[in-house]
Design a protein around this motif. Sequence first.
Motif, short mmCIF file in Angstrom:
data_model
loop_
_atom_site.label_atom_id
_atom_site.label_comp_id
_atom_site.label_asym_id
_atom_site.label_seq_id
_atom_site.Cartn_x
_atom_site.Cartn_y
_atom_site.Cartn_z
N LYS A 119 51.35 43.09 66.62
CA LYS A 119 52.63 43.42 65.82
C LYS A 119 53.60 43.87 66.41
O LYS A 119 53.17 45.03 67.44
CB LYS A 119 52.44 44.26 64.50
N VAL A 120 54.88 43.94 66.38
CA VAL A 120 55.86 44.62 66.98
C VAL A 120 57.21 44.78 66.05
O VAL A 120 57.29 43.85 65.27
CB VAL A 120 56.31 43.84 68.34
N VAL A 121 57.84 45.67 66.35
CA VAL A 121 59.06 45.88 65.45
C VAL A 121 60.29 46.02 66.74
O VAL A 121 60.01 47.05 67.57
CB VAL A 121 58.98 47.07 64.71
N PHE A 122 61.43 45.47 66.45
CA PHE A 122 62.30 45.68 67.35
C PHE A 122 63.73 45.24 66.45
O PHE A 122 63.82 44.25 65.58
CB PHE A 122 62.29 44.77 68.48
N ASP A 123 64.89 45.71 67.28
CA ASP A 123 66.08 45.59 66.77
C ASP A 123 66.67 44.36 67.50
O ASP A 123 66.69 44.25 68.65
CB ASP A 123 67.17 46.43 66.57
N ILE A 124 67.65 43.40 66.98
CA ILE A 124 68.65 42.47 67.78
C ILE A 124 69.89 42.83 67.28
O ILE A 124 70.27 42.87 66.07
CB ILE A 124 68.35 41.05 67.21
N LYS A 125 70.77 43.29 68.18
CA LYS A 125 72.25 43.51 68.13
C LYS A 125 73.05 42.16 68.00
O LYS A 125 72.63 41.17 68.82
CB LYS A 125 72.81 44.31 68.97
N VAL A 126 73.86 42.01 67.20
CA VAL A 126 74.68 40.69 67.04
C VAL A 126 76.34 41.11 67.17
O VAL A 126 76.79 42.09 66.50
CB VAL A 126 74.51 39.90 65.67
N ALA A 127 77.18 40.40 68.26
CA ALA A 127 78.44 40.55 68.01
C ALA A 127 79.05 39.13 67.48
O ALA A 127 78.81 38.06 68.02
CB ALA A 127 79.15 40.75 69.31
#
Length: 149
Positions: A119-127
């Motif tokens: 498993k993995v947890v991460f953020d994705i930033k959006v503009a």
Amino acid sequence: MSIYEMIRDHMDKSVPFATVTGVELVEVSPERGVARLKKRPEVENHIQTMHAGAMFTLGEAASGAALGGVLGDLLMSARPVAADASIKYLKTGKTDLTATATANSDAEAIRKELADVGKVVFDIKVAITDAEGVTVSEMVVNWHVKKTG
């Protein structure tokens, strides 16, 4: 057809709500996901600018495309869930909008953690930008991904 083109085509057709709103996935790559939404009456608010919900849907779709790009061929054996999201509306959206999403971590590191830990947890930033390239909204989507097979 590359794995990224296949992911884009599949995602473009398999998320009913995004399809209803008219979100179009433009790019899926290991570096980013890009989605577009044309301004039209069905996605406007009471002052004829982009509805906040439509902008959120656009950003979430772009983040999903970026996630698909990060995972690549691992996507078919994973269960991604958007666990949290935040959005800042900086300006009104008066034109067609484009959302560009990028992961906060290196794709190789994310893939390695998924393979090693399951498993993995991460953020994705959006503009989200308007037709002139002005940022109208910023978003962060937190993804939780588990291996399924």
